[in-house]
Write a protein that holds these residues in place. Structure first.
Motif, mmCIF file in Angstrom:
data_model
loop_
_atom_site.group_PDB
_atom_site.id
_atom_site.type_symbol
_atom_site.label_atom_id
_atom_site.label_comp_id
_atom_site.label_asym_id
_atom_site.label_seq_id
_atom_site.Cartn_x
_atom_site.Cartn_y
_atom_site.Cartn_z
ATOM 1 N N UNK A 1 0.812 -0.975 0.086
ATOM 2 C CA UNK A 1 -0.042 0.032 -0.001
ATOM 3 C C UNK A 1 0.995 1.034 -0.090
ATOM 4 N N UNK A 2 0.497 2.388 -0.574
ATOM 5 C CA UNK A 2 1.239 3.391 -0.899
ATOM 6 C C UNK A 2 0.316 4.672 -0.948
ATOM 7 N N UNK A 3 0.834 5.999 -0.764
ATOM 8 C CA UNK A 3 -0.101 6.995 -0.969
ATOM 9 C C UNK A 3 0.269 7.872 -2.312
ATOM 10 N N UNK A 4 -0.533 8.330 -2.783
ATOM 11 C CA UNK A 4 -0.314 9.109 -3.870
ATOM 12 C C UNK A 4 -1.097 10.242 -4.010
ATOM 13 N N UNK A 5 -0.629 11.427 -4.343
ATOM 14 C CA UNK A 5 -1.126 13.011 -4.299
ATOM 15 C C UNK A 5 -1.715 13.371 -5.533
ATOM 16 N N UNK A 6 -2.676 13.972 -5.513
ATOM 17 C CA UNK A 6 -3.522 14.441 -6.677
ATOM 18 C C UNK A 6 -4.358 15.697 -6.624
ATOM 19 N N UNK A 7 -5.091 15.815 -7.465
ATOM 20 C CA UNK A 7 -6.331 16.714 -7.287
ATOM 21 C C UNK A 7 -7.208 16.548 -8.358
ATOM 22 N N UNK A 8 -8.585 17.385 -8.106
ATOM 23 C CA UNK A 8 -9.623 17.132 -8.949
ATOM 24 C C UNK A 8 -9.850 18.162 -9.595
ATOM 25 N N UNK A 9 -9.667 18.147 -11.191
ATOM 26 C CA UNK A 9 -9.773 19.344 -11.802
ATOM 27 C C UNK A 9 -10.967 19.894 -12.361
ATOM 28 N N UNK A 10 -11.924 19.557 -11.698
ATOM 29 C CA UNK A 10 -13.579 19.711 -12.036
ATOM 30 C C UNK A 10 -14.264 18.810 -12.849
ATOM 31 N N UNK B 1 1.782 12.618 -9.647
ATOM 32 C CA UNK B 1 2.954 11.677 -9.714
ATOM 33 C C UNK B 1 2.622 10.447 -10.368
ATOM 34 N N UNK B 2 3.649 9.457 -10.821
ATOM 35 C CA UNK B 2 3.282 8.351 -11.601
ATOM 36 C C UNK B 2 2.538 7.449 -10.650
ATOM 37 N N UNK B 3 1.529 6.749 -11.134
ATOM 38 C CA UNK B 3 0.736 5.885 -10.438
ATOM 39 C C UNK B 3 1.325 4.316 -10.705
ATOM 40 N N UNK B 4 1.780 3.723 -9.641
ATOM 41 C CA UNK B 4 2.387 2.501 -9.424
ATOM 42 C C UNK B 4 1.297 1.310 -9.195
ATOM 43 N N UNK B 5 0.304 1.373 -9.948
ATOM 44 C CA UNK B 5 -0.985 0.597 -9.631
ATOM 45 C C UNK B 5 -0.962 -0.340 -10.826
ATOM 46 N N UNK C 1 -7.310 -2.874 -12.446
ATOM 47 C CA UNK C 1 -8.274 -3.221 -11.646
ATOM 48 C C UNK C 1 -7.985 -3.480 -10.292
ATOM 49 N N UNK C 2 -6.607 -2.658 -10.020
ATOM 50 C CA UNK C 2 -6.370 -2.608 -8.577
ATOM 51 C C UNK C 2 -7.168 -1.548 -8.018
ATOM 52 N N UNK C 3 -7.726 -2.099 -6.803
ATOM 53 C CA UNK C 3 -8.624 -1.204 -5.825
ATOM 54 C C UNK C 3 -7.869 0.040 -5.395
ATOM 55 N N UNK C 4 -8.482 1.362 -5.418
ATOM 56 C CA UNK C 4 -7.781 2.439 -4.733
ATOM 57 C C UNK C 4 -8.870 2.850 -3.627
ATOM 58 N N UNK C 5 -8.334 3.645 -2.839
ATOM 59 C CA UNK C 5 -9.064 4.494 -1.670
ATOM 60 C C UNK C 5 -8.728 5.669 -2.013
ATOM 61 N N UNK C 6 -9.622 6.711 -2.228
ATOM 62 C CA UNK C 6 -9.696 8.284 -2.682
ATOM 63 C C UNK C 6 -10.066 8.719 -1.412
ATOM 64 N N UNK C 7 -9.115 9.619 -1.036
ATOM 65 C CA UNK C 7 -9.547 10.619 0.433
ATOM 66 C C UNK C 7 -9.630 12.010 -0.183
ATOM 67 N N UNK C 8 -10.730 12.841 0.181
ATOM 68 C CA UNK C 8 -10.886 14.204 -0.425
ATOM 69 C C UNK C 8 -10.399 14.852 0.737
ATOM 70 N N UNK C 9 -9.380 15.565 0.641
ATOM 71 C CA UNK C 9 -9.270 16.625 1.954
ATOM 72 C C UNK C 9 -9.910 17.946 1.874
#
Length: 78
Positions: A1-10, A17-21, A24-32
């Protein structure tokens, strides 16, 4: 498991960053409750557009022969 930073552009989620997934690998997206700074869009999409504010319309007519004049000044008439 690792963390990845990003944003929602609308429209979509954009990774910062590069997604190392794997496919069909499941993700957990947390909105800050934090936001990134948007850069203003000044409709400048090329170097030509960004430099146009420095253009001198009086010198445009001299551009077509500027290279030839510079060579002649440096090397004389060859």
């Amino acid at each position: 498991m690792f963390a990845l930073q990003g944003y929602y552009d609308g429209n979509t989620v954009q990774a910062l960053g590069k997604i190392h997934a794997k496919k069909n690998q499941k993700l957990i997206i947390t909105v800050l409750d934090e936001f990134i700074e948007e850069e203003p869009d000044n409709n400048i999409h090329s170097a030509r557009g960004s430099l146009s504010k420095y253009a001198n319309p009086e010198l445009i007519k001299e551009e077509s022969s500027a290279w030839e004049k510079a060579v002649a000044e440096k090397y004389g008439n060859i």
